[in-house]
Design a protein around this motif. Structure first.
Motif, mmCIF file in Angstrom:
data_model
loop_
_atom_site.group_PDB
_atom_site.id
_atom_site.type_symbol
_atom_site.label_atom_id
_atom_site.label_comp_id
_atom_site.label_asym_id
_atom_site.label_seq_id
_atom_site.Cartn_x
_atom_site.Cartn_y
_atom_site.Cartn_z
ATOM 1 N N SER A 35 0.825 -1.203 0.000
ATOM 2 C CA SER A 35 0.000 0.000 0.000
ATOM 3 C C SER A 35 0.868 1.265 0.000
ATOM 4 N N ASP A 36 1.980 1.246 0.775
ATOM 5 C CA ASP A 36 2.878 2.407 0.794
ATOM 6 C C ASP A 36 3.555 2.589 -0.557
ATOM 7 N N SER A 37 3.967 1.486 -1.186
ATOM 8 C CA SER A 37 4.608 1.588 -2.494
ATOM 9 C C SER A 37 3.654 2.167 -3.529
ATOM 10 N N VAL A 38 2.395 1.737 -3.487
ATOM 11 C CA VAL A 38 1.407 2.259 -4.438
ATOM 12 C C VAL A 38 1.159 3.735 -4.195
ATOM 13 N N ARG A 39 1.067 4.148 -2.927
ATOM 14 C CA ARG A 39 0.850 5.573 -2.626
ATOM 15 C C ARG A 39 2.013 6.426 -3.126
ATOM 16 N N ARG A 40 3.261 5.966 -2.880
ATOM 17 C CA ARG A 40 4.415 6.730 -3.354
ATOM 18 C C ARG A 40 4.434 6.818 -4.870
ATOM 19 N N LEU A 41 4.090 5.702 -5.523
ATOM 20 C CA LEU A 41 4.077 5.713 -6.988
ATOM 21 C C LEU A 41 2.994 6.651 -7.513
ATOM 22 N N GLN A 42 1.814 6.621 -6.915
ATOM 23 C CA GLN A 42 0.742 7.513 -7.362
ATOM 24 C C GLN A 42 1.133 8.976 -7.190
ATOM 25 N N SER A 43 1.726 9.307 -6.043
ATOM 26 C CA SER A 43 2.121 10.688 -5.789
ATOM 27 C C SER A 43 3.187 11.153 -6.785
ATOM 28 N N HIS A 44 4.184 10.296 -7.049
ATOM 29 C CA HIS A 44 5.257 10.687 -7.964
ATOM 30 C C HIS A 44 4.738 10.829 -9.395
ATOM 31 N N VAL A 45 3.924 9.887 -9.827
ATOM 32 C CA VAL A 45 3.401 9.953 -11.197
ATOM 33 C C VAL A 45 2.529 11.184 -11.382
ATOM 34 N N SER A 46 1.666 11.467 -10.412
ATOM 35 C CA SER A 46 0.785 12.626 -10.516
ATOM 36 C C SER A 46 1.582 13.927 -10.561
ATOM 37 N N ALA A 47 2.568 14.067 -9.642
ATOM 38 C CA ALA A 47 3.345 15.305 -9.594
ATOM 39 C C ALA A 47 4.220 15.466 -10.839
ATOM 40 N N ARG A 48 4.849 14.389 -11.261
ATOM 41 C CA ARG A 48 5.749 14.468 -12.420
ATOM 42 C C ARG A 48 4.987 14.761 -13.708
ATOM 43 N N THR A 49 3.827 14.140 -13.869
ATOM 44 C CA THR A 49 3.036 14.378 -15.082
ATOM 45 C C THR A 49 2.485 15.800 -15.110
ATOM 46 N N GLU A 50 2.032 16.299 -13.968
ATOM 47 C CA GLU A 50 1.550 17.680 -13.913
ATOM 48 C C GLU A 50 2.681 18.660 -14.211
#
Length: 318
Positions: free
Chosen positions: A66-81
């Motif tokens: 769950s922590d790995s998925v949260r970190r991945l979601q946060s990084h992908v969202s911030a990097r894409t924006e």
């Protein structure tokens, strides 16, 4: 004085958003000493200034999923924006594989309570194939009927032969006709099947994972869990070939014993398999069944009498 030219509009294509999100997912998976995954599959849709992203990645098996998925979601969202200027909603992440452990990974603390979130016991399937076939059939039939009606009323053409013949046939055949009964039974079966598909969750090959964050929904493939259990059981001393079957509620381990005591080997196999299942943090814990059979060349290392070779050592735990 010359008037200023009209400024253009920058449009970011869905393909570009998908490529950026996939690369960001790879960056997140490679950060912090986690295993390097070379590829991540994704999809993206852009509506105005908003983008919706979905990803499929491989994550480490012994990290907190769950922590790995949260970190991945946060990084992908911030990097894409940052790279596109679009507002990216929380990406949907599907875990396609669990990679083997390496030194330096963060592993769960033994005895720590398993977090409970709002992850459902089963994931719902989009049913793309049945929905696509039903939509295609409905589009063809309704489109043909609408086209024929337009040609009759606007172009003053005669009705299509297939429509007039169908109407004439229906007027001459009532509910007692065998053909009508067969067609009605087929439509009833089709309706029951559609109701079943609408009410059943589907995706029988996925097992949901517990999460402390209700916004994170994660699942793991049953084949990946079976592979992890097989590798762990195969490392037990004296154990030869191993077969593992992971169902929706039970995991069955069948192993062949080459040498050693069967009771101690069965306990070691059970402990190894249970450790892997507990580390997966499944939303619904699986019942474990262990069967250990002696190989043809099996030799006992104990001093006691050897049991009958064709006996089985079995264990069924909840």
């Amino acid at each position: 004085m010359t008037a200023a030219a009209r400024r253009g509009t920058t449009v970011v294509s869905e393909r570009a958003v998908r490529k950026i999100a996939e690369r960001a997912a790879v960056e997140a998976a490679q950060a912090g000493g986690r295993p390097a995954t070379d590829t991540a599959k994704g999809s993206a849709s852009v509506r105005g200034r908003r983008a919706d992203v979905a990803l499929e990645v491989a994550l480490p098996c012994q990290a907190a999923l769950s922590d790995s998925v949260r970190r991945l979601q946060s990084h992908v969202s911030a990097r894409t924006e940052e790279l596109t200027g679009l507002h990216v909603d929380t990406p949907r992440v599907g875990v396609t594989a669990l990679l083997p452990a390496r030194p330096g990974w963060s592993v769960p603390v033994p005895g720590a309570p398993v977090p409970t979130g709002r992850t459902p016991l089963r994931w719902w399937s989009p049913r793309r194939v049945p929905a696509g076939l039903l939509t295609l059939a409905g589009t063809v039939l309704c489109g043909a009927l609408a086209l024929d009606l337009v040609l009759v009323h606007l172009a003053h053409r005669p009705a299509a032969p297939w429509r007039t013949e169908s109407v004439h046939w229906l007027t001459g055949h009532g509910s007692g006709d065998p053909v009508v009964r067969v067609v009605a039974a087929g439509l009833a079966v089709l309706g029951v099947l559609m109701i079943f598909l609408a009410l059943s969750p589907g995706r029988r090959g996925l097992l949901t994972v517990s999460s402390s964050d209700p916004r994170v929904r994660a699942a793991v493939d049953r084949a990946a869990v079976a592979l992890l259990v097989r590798d762990a059981v195969g490392d037990v001393p004296g154990i030869g070939p191993v077969r593992v079957r992971v169902g929706r509620r039970r995991a069955t381990v069948r192993a062949r014993l080459a040498f050693g005591e069967r009771e101690s080997a069965r306990d070691a196999v059970r402990e190894a398999a249970r450790g892997v299942l507990d580390s997966c943090e499944l939303r619904r814990p699986l019942r474990l069944r262990v069967r250990v059979r002696p190989d043809d060349s099996w030799e006992s290392t104990g001093a006691g009498p050897s049991p009958v070779p064709d006996q089985q050592a079995e264990g069924d735990l909840s």
